[in-house]
Write a protein that holds these residues in place. Structure first.
Motif, mmCIF file in Angstrom:
data_model
loop_
_atom_site.group_PDB
_atom_site.id
_atom_site.type_symbol
_atom_site.label_atom_id
_atom_site.label_comp_id
_atom_site.label_asym_id
_atom_site.label_seq_id
_atom_site.Cartn_x
_atom_site.Cartn_y
_atom_site.Cartn_z
ATOM 1 N N GLU A 171 6.610 2.767 5.815
ATOM 2 C CA GLU A 171 6.298 1.890 4.389
ATOM 3 C C GLU A 171 6.815 0.096 5.144
ATOM 4 O O GLU A 171 5.670 -0.584 4.848
ATOM 5 C CB GLU A 171 7.050 1.902 3.447
ATOM 6 C CG GLU A 171 6.588 1.250 2.477
ATOM 7 C CD GLU A 171 7.297 1.026 0.721
ATOM 8 O OE1 GLU A 171 6.539 0.642 -0.033
ATOM 9 O OE2 GLU A 171 8.047 2.328 0.500
ATOM 10 N N LYS A 202 -2.686 -1.178 -2.282
ATOM 11 C CA LYS A 202 -2.110 -0.774 -3.253
ATOM 12 C C LYS A 202 -0.770 -0.284 -3.011
ATOM 13 O O LYS A 202 0.162 -0.573 -3.121
ATOM 14 C CB LYS A 202 -2.086 0.017 -3.429
ATOM 15 C CG LYS A 202 -1.984 -0.103 -5.311
ATOM 16 C CD LYS A 202 -3.122 1.154 -6.364
ATOM 17 C CE LYS A 202 -2.963 0.957 -7.529
ATOM 18 N NZ LYS A 202 -3.417 2.389 -8.688
ATOM 19 N N ARG A 203 -0.243 1.169 -1.821
ATOM 20 C CA ARG A 203 0.251 1.602 -1.752
ATOM 21 C C ARG A 203 0.620 2.155 -0.421
ATOM 22 O O ARG A 203 0.049 2.809 0.465
ATOM 23 C CB ARG A 203 1.408 2.547 -3.073
ATOM 24 C CG ARG A 203 2.165 3.294 -2.906
ATOM 25 C CD ARG A 203 2.631 4.167 -4.731
ATOM 26 N NE ARG A 203 1.595 5.224 -4.707
ATOM 27 C CZ ARG A 203 2.297 6.688 -4.017
ATOM 28 N NH1 ARG A 203 3.014 6.090 -3.754
ATOM 29 N NH2 ARG A 203 1.314 7.795 -4.704
ATOM 30 N N SER A 239 2.376 5.605 1.149
ATOM 31 C CA SER A 239 3.284 6.549 0.553
ATOM 32 C C SER A 239 3.973 7.867 1.389
ATOM 33 O O SER A 239 2.654 7.516 2.938
ATOM 34 C CB SER A 239 2.385 7.539 -0.491
ATOM 35 O OG SER A 239 2.937 9.631 -0.629
ATOM 36 N N CYS A 253 -6.326 7.829 3.353
ATOM 37 C CA CYS A 253 -6.110 6.732 2.771
ATOM 38 C C CYS A 253 -7.500 6.834 1.922
ATOM 39 O O CYS A 253 -8.289 7.268 1.760
ATOM 40 C CB CYS A 253 -6.816 5.576 3.396
ATOM 41 S SG CYS A 253 -7.568 3.430 2.050
ATOM 42 N N SER A 273 -8.554 4.212 -3.770
ATOM 43 C CA SER A 273 -7.533 3.445 -4.560
ATOM 44 C C SER A 273 -6.809 2.554 -4.246
ATOM 45 O O SER A 273 -6.058 1.532 -4.216
ATOM 46 C CB SER A 273 -7.099 3.908 -5.720
ATOM 47 O OG SER A 273 -5.544 4.740 -4.895
ATOM 48 N N THR A 280 -4.387 3.582 -1.364
ATOM 49 C CA THR A 280 -2.463 4.157 -1.062
ATOM 50 C C THR A 280 -3.155 5.004 0.333
ATOM 51 O O THR A 280 -4.018 5.736 0.889
ATOM 52 C CB THR A 280 -2.563 5.622 -2.193
ATOM 53 O OG1 THR A 280 -2.667 4.798 -3.529
ATOM 54 C CG2 THR A 280 -1.571 6.139 -1.472
ATOM 55 N N SER A 315 -1.457 6.972 2.410
ATOM 56 C CA SER A 315 -0.450 7.983 3.215
ATOM 57 C C SER A 315 0.160 8.486 4.277
ATOM 58 O O SER A 315 -0.938 9.141 5.075
ATOM 59 C CB SER A 315 -0.781 9.612 2.428
ATOM 60 O OG SER A 315 -0.906 9.090 1.150
#
Length: 248
Positions: free
Chosen positions: A148, A163-164, A166, A177, A180, A182, A184
């Protein structure tokens, strides 16, 4: 012979070169939508099937994959545990660096300590319980933090807005991807050389702007990583070696 090996069943499977006796295991999953076949750690056929899949249907699928089984059981005679792999490859990769790995046990809470100044990482797993399970859990915790951090660092460098992040346990993919924003990523990236790890992250960052594999996507990725073509060629053999690790 381990308890797992003793619990395996045998089935006769037809191949283009005759009958083959195949050890197999069936695992049911409430999330699975279809039957998936892979090679288990004990060089056996591993069937992941939907929860309500009939036993007969699963065996019928297995018997239809004779040549695939013959080829893959011979090509992958053993599955190396994460513990064994790290004993022969004592390093993890984080923040663009290779970190020398040392391991030990603790009777308290498992922990890790790492330094990118000294290029070292220390893991201490529980002394009780299954060593492989405990090691996987701790490496995944380490991966959650450093992957991360690295992703956010590289995103800031290239100006990608995400955004995030994971960190997950994908079976075959290094990352993905979402629309939104995010991203991963696979925890096994900490086992992947730093330049290839960054390439995977850049790949997903490029998808933030281009949710496809068009020429615009590849041009953007090559701008992020000028060695994209060489790194792409190296990912497949690396994946074949690393993706089976850490599967219980």
């Amino acid at each position: 012979m381990s308890q797992k090996q003793n619990s395996l069943r045998l089935v006769e499977v037809d191949t283009s070169q005759g009958a083959l006796m195949v050890p197999y295991e069936i695992r049911r999953s409430r999330r699975a939508r279809y039957i998936r076949l892979s090679i288990g750690r004990h060089n056996h056929a591993l069937l992941s099937v939907p929860w309500r899949c009939a036993f007969v249907e699963a065996l019928e699928f297995l018997r239809s994959q004779g040549d695939w089984l013959m080829r893959n059981l011979s090509e992958h005679p053993t599955r190396t545990s994460l513990k064994d792999y790290l004993e022969t490859h004592p390093r993890l990769y984080a923040m663009g660096k290779a970190l020398r790995l040392s391991q030990g046990f603790t009777r308290a809470k498992p922990f890790y300590v790492y330094s990118t100044d000294n290029d070292e990482v220390e893991l201490r797993i529980r002394a009780e319980g299954d060593v492989e399970e405990n090691l996987i859990a701790l490496v995944r915790t380490f991966a959650q933090e450093v992957i991360e951090k690295r992703t956010m660092e590289l995103a800031n460098q290239v100006g990608a807005r995400i955004k995030r992040v994971s960190v997950r346990n994908q079976a075959t993919r290094w990352g993905s991807c979402s629309s939104s924003g995010t991203i991963s990523l696979n925890w096994r990236l900490v086992l992947l050389r730093a330049n290839l790890q960054d390439h995977v992250i850049y790949h997903e960052l490029a998808h933030v702007q281009q949710m496809n594999h068009s020429s615009k996507f590849w041009n953007l990725l090559r701008a992020y990583d000028p060695q994209t073509d060489a790194h792409n060629e190296q990912l497949n053999p690396a994946g074949a070696k690393l993706m089976p690790l850490g599967r219980l």
